[in-house]
Design an enzyme around this catalytic site. Structure first.
Site, PDB file in Angstrom:
ATOM      1  N   ARG A  18       0.805  -1.225   0.000  1.00  0.00           N
ATOM      2  CA  ARG A  18       0.000   0.000   0.000  1.00  0.00           C
ATOM      3  C   ARG A  18       0.842   1.281   0.000  1.00  0.00           C
ATOM      4  O   ARG A  18       0.319   2.376  -0.203  1.00  0.00           O
ATOM      5  CB  ARG A  18      -0.977  -0.012   1.185  1.00  0.00           C
ATOM      6  CG  ARG A  18      -2.215  -0.861   0.912  1.00  0.00           C
ATOM      7  CD  ARG A  18      -3.068  -1.032   2.130  1.00  0.00           C
ATOM      8  NE  ARG A  18      -2.465  -1.961   3.074  1.00  0.00           N
ATOM      9  CZ  ARG A  18      -2.901  -2.129   4.331  1.00  0.00           C
ATOM     10  NH1 ARG A  18      -3.910  -1.417   4.781  1.00  0.00           N
ATOM     11  NH2 ARG A  18      -2.304  -2.996   5.130  1.00  0.00           N
ATOM     12  N   ASP A 108       7.027  -1.510  11.333  1.00  0.00           N
ATOM     13  CA  ASP A 108       6.210  -0.428  10.782  1.00  0.00           C
ATOM     14  C   ASP A 108       5.424   0.314  11.863  1.00  0.00           C
ATOM     15  O   ASP A 108       4.407   0.926  11.598  1.00  0.00           O
ATOM     16  CB  ASP A 108       5.264  -0.967   9.708  1.00  0.00           C
ATOM     17  CG  ASP A 108       4.264  -1.975  10.249  1.00  0.00           C
ATOM     18  OD1 ASP A 108       4.316  -2.292  11.455  1.00  0.00           O
ATOM     19  OD2 ASP A 108       3.412  -2.445   9.465  1.00  0.00           O
TER      20      ASP A 108
HETATM   21  C1  UD1 Z   1      -1.062  -7.831  13.747  1.00  0.00           C
HETATM   22  C2  UD1 Z   1      -1.571  -8.639  14.927  1.00  0.00           C
HETATM   23  C3  UD1 Z   1      -2.866  -8.006  15.441  1.00  0.00           C
HETATM   24  C4  UD1 Z   1      -2.603  -6.573  15.856  1.00  0.00           C
HETATM   25  C5  UD1 Z   1      -1.996  -5.803  14.686  1.00  0.00           C
HETATM   26  C6  UD1 Z   1      -1.532  -4.457  15.149  1.00  0.00           C
HETATM   27  C7  UD1 Z   1      -0.900 -10.982  14.556  1.00  0.00           C
HETATM   28  C8  UD1 Z   1      -1.339 -12.297  14.100  1.00  0.00           C
HETATM   29  N1  UD1 Z   1      -1.825 -10.002  14.502  1.00  0.00           N
HETATM   30  O1  UD1 Z   1      -2.023  -7.947  12.709  1.00  0.00           O
HETATM   31  O2  UD1 Z   1      -3.345  -8.723  16.555  1.00  0.00           O
HETATM   32  O3  UD1 Z   1      -3.790  -5.958  16.288  1.00  0.00           O
HETATM   33  O4  UD1 Z   1      -0.841  -6.481  14.154  1.00  0.00           O
HETATM   34  O5  UD1 Z   1      -1.093  -3.689  14.069  1.00  0.00           O
HETATM   35  O6  UD1 Z   1       0.221 -10.818  14.973  1.00  0.00           O
HETATM   36  N2  UD1 Z   1       5.291  -9.928   9.179  1.00  0.00           N
HETATM   37  C9  UD1 Z   1       6.380 -10.639   8.771  1.00  0.00           C
HETATM   38  N3  UD1 Z   1       6.217 -11.901   8.306  1.00  0.00           N
HETATM   39  C10 UD1 Z   1       5.003 -12.503   8.221  1.00  0.00           C
HETATM   40  C11 UD1 Z   1       3.881 -11.775   8.636  1.00  0.00           C
HETATM   41  C12 UD1 Z   1       4.046 -10.496   9.119  1.00  0.00           C
HETATM   42  O7  UD1 Z   1       7.506 -10.125   8.837  1.00  0.00           O
HETATM   43  O8  UD1 Z   1       4.952 -13.665   7.792  1.00  0.00           O
HETATM   44  C13 UD1 Z   1       5.459  -8.573   9.688  1.00  0.00           C
HETATM   45  C14 UD1 Z   1       4.821  -7.543   8.772  1.00  0.00           C
HETATM   46  O9  UD1 Z   1       5.768  -7.061   7.845  1.00  0.00           O
HETATM   47  C15 UD1 Z   1       4.403  -6.453   9.755  1.00  0.00           C
HETATM   48  C16 UD1 Z   1       4.112  -7.221  11.033  1.00  0.00           C
HETATM   49  O10 UD1 Z   1       4.781  -8.470  10.921  1.00  0.00           O
HETATM   50  O11 UD1 Z   1       5.428  -5.531  10.018  1.00  0.00           O
HETATM   51  C17 UD1 Z   1       2.632  -7.402  11.306  1.00  0.00           C
HETATM   52  O12 UD1 Z   1       2.052  -8.191  10.283  1.00  0.00           O
HETATM   53  P1  UD1 Z   1       0.637  -7.861   9.674  1.00  0.00           P
HETATM   54  O13 UD1 Z   1       0.343  -8.862   8.649  1.00  0.00           O
HETATM   55  O14 UD1 Z   1       0.573  -6.439   9.297  1.00  0.00           O
HETATM   56  O15 UD1 Z   1      -0.304  -8.122  10.938  1.00  0.00           O
HETATM   57  P2  UD1 Z   1      -1.745  -7.558  11.189  1.00  0.00           P
HETATM   58  O16 UD1 Z   1      -2.717  -8.309  10.376  1.00  0.00           O
HETATM   59  O17 UD1 Z   1      -1.721  -6.083  11.055  1.00  0.00           O
HETATM   60 CA    CA Z   2      -0.425  -4.447  10.099  1.00  0.00          CA
END
Ligand code: UD1
Ligand code: CA
Length: 458
Positions: A18, A108
């Site tokens: 995004r 982030d």
């Molecule tokens: C996550 C939380 C959610 C919380 C929210 C707050 C989990 C399962 N959920 O959701 O409870 O309210 O953040 O913003 O943790 N990332 C990786 N590798 C992966 C997946 C994610 O490095 O395989 C990193 C992403 O780049 C990001 C962060 O982890 O910086 C969070 O991942 P994202 O998919 O954005 O989680 P949310 O769905 O926002």
């Molecule tokens: Ca997120």
């Protein structure tokens, strides 16, 4: 607490589609520093002596950037993005070194303050196995909800997996967690992916730990400090919050900001008490200002050092290597680059001083410039103490002006001038009495003859 060892695992593997950018999301800057570097700084301030960065998308660029903002951090590549628990486990080798505390953070979420992390670590020190940093966003849509029972946190449920009842909960997961190092790997290895997104959720360790009778706790952070950045509008929002915090801090430390909302700081700006900053001033990276300086409106700084009681601007530009000593003055429409302006020297109007030294008490007249560049190389200009450089002079470097040397206005100076000498570098003036009248008459009759000839053509 300081005896407890701490590792921060910072998740930054995501693509950040995004942002619509060729640059990995977490390398976009707030106050001139990549957002993930702000996260590292907060972790360090909360006592995390070791850092593990989990990267994936744009790994090479991330590694290169990290070598600057977090040279001691270990990087781990998460090849496939299978969820936040899976991402944390990419750093298994770091976690298994045996730390007391593990802080899991997102790259982030740049506004997280060290206090929220410190509070979470204190809960670990008191015996908690898992601490979730919660917050109350104005709109909880999209966030994991904190499910409590009998005053105890028993689960974090992702929005997509929530019942209608659970979706009404306003207390959400900010994303950051503190986990007891002794339990971390066992808990993470127990996480499965049977949920709406088919991902390994970090948040599942709450239910697992709670089911094992371990102590699980939620703390609360402000909405602002947990703001996650997904697009450039949120990036600008975070920048705004960061700037507002920094301005407030500057004012409380004794700096006057007449219109604070128009002054922009960098992550590393140093500014001393009793400095007055007028409206619309930009501090780029690497600026240090001592006490009692006056910064007039619309000035732009980068890599500049300003000593006590200097006066700069309005409309001044100080570029990297500008070094103003006590009581120096750089006035309107002046540019200074890689140059020392020594004590009490004045560079007041419309000048360019680059690759130079301006000695103490020297005066540089309006429009005078150092010609420091021949298109290939840069050369140095040395201006002695108490020298006077007349208006609109060009000092062609390499060249030096001796102490108390005096340069006549409009000179082009190509040869060095000794101490106490006067130098002219311009054509001598010639004045011819009555010649102006004669000239006007000649021009007028020429114009009349031309007009007459044009009329005859018709
Ligand atoms: C996550 C939380 C959610 C919380 C929210 C707050 C989990 C399962 N959920 O959701 O409870 O309210 O953040 O913003 O943790 N990332 C990786 N590798 C992966 C997946 C994610 O490095 O395989 C990193 C992403 O780049 C990001 C962060 O982890 O910086 C969070 O991942 P994202 O998919 O954005 O989680 P949310 O769905 O926002
Ligand atoms: Ca997120």
């Amino acid at each position: 607490m300081s005896q407890r060892s701490c590792l921060s695992v910072i998740l930054a593997a995501g693509e950040g589609t995004r942002m619509k950018s060729a640059l990995p999301k977490v390398l976009h800057q707030i106050a001139g520093l990549p957002m993930v570097a702000h996260v590292v700084k907060a972790a360090e301030a909360a006592g995390a002596g070791s850092q593990a960065l989990v990267i994936g998308h744009g790994a090479d660029e991330m590694r290169k950037a990290a070598s600057k903002f977090a040279p001691k951090a270990e990087t781990f590549v998460q090849e496939k993005r299978l969820g936040t628990a899976h991402a944390v486990l990419a750093a298994r080798d770091a976690i298994s070194k045996g730390y007391n505390d593990i802080l899991v953070m997102f790259g982030d979420t740049p506004l997280i303050d060290a206090d929220a992390l410190t509070v979470a670590r204190l809960k670990l020190a008191e015996g908690a196995a898992v601490v979730v940093i919660g917050f109350r966003p104005p709109n909880p849509t999209g966030y994991g909800r904190l499910i409590e029972k009998g005053g105890k946190l028993i689960a974090v449920r992702e929005e997509k997996d929530c019942s209608a009842e659970e979706r009404k909960i306003g207390f959400c997961n900010a994303g950051m967690m503190a986990v007891a190092g002794s339990q971390a790997l066992t808990l993470l290895d127990a996480v499965g992916n049977k949920n709406a997104k088919g991902e390994y959720y970090l948040t599942d360790i709450v239910e697992i730990a709670s089911g094992q009778g371990l102590d699980v706790v939620a703390t609360e952070a402000s909405f602002e400090s947990a703001l996650g950045i997904n697009n450039r509008a949120e990036l600008a929002q975070a920048e705004g919050i960061w700037q507002a915090r920094r301005r407030h801090e500057a004012m409380l430390s004794g700096v006057t900001l007449i219109a604070p909302e128009t002054v922009y700081f960098s992550h590393d700006t140093e500014i001393g008490a009793d400095t007055i900053v007028e409206p619309n001033v930009w501090f780029g990276p690497g600026v240090k200002i001592a006490t009692g300086a006056k910064i007039h409106a619309f000035s732009h700084f980068e890599g500049a050092t300003i000593a006590s009681n200097c006066e700069v601007g309005p409309f001044a530009r100080l570029r990297p290597g500008a070094d103003l000593r006590n009581k120096a003055k750089v006035g309107n429409f002046c540019e200074v680059k890689k140059a020392t302006i020594e004590e009490g020297a004045k560079v007041n109007h419309l000048t360019y001083i680059g690759d130079a030294r301006v000695g103490a008490g020297a005066n540089i007249g309006a429009g005078a410039i150092t010609c420091n560049y021949d298109g290939y190389s840069k050369f140095f200009t040395d201006i002695g103490e108490g020298a006077f450089v007349g208006s609109n002079s060009s000092l062609v470097a390499p060249v030096s002006i001796g102490k108390r040397g005096y340069i006549a206005s409009g000179s082009v100076i190509t040869e060095s001038v000794p101490d106490d000498a006067l130098a002219f570098g311009r054509a001598r003036q010639k004045t011819i009495p009555g010649k102006a009248k004669e000239l006007r008459e000649r021009f007028a009759s020429a114009a009349a003859a031309k007009k007459k000839a044009a009329g005859a053509d018709h």
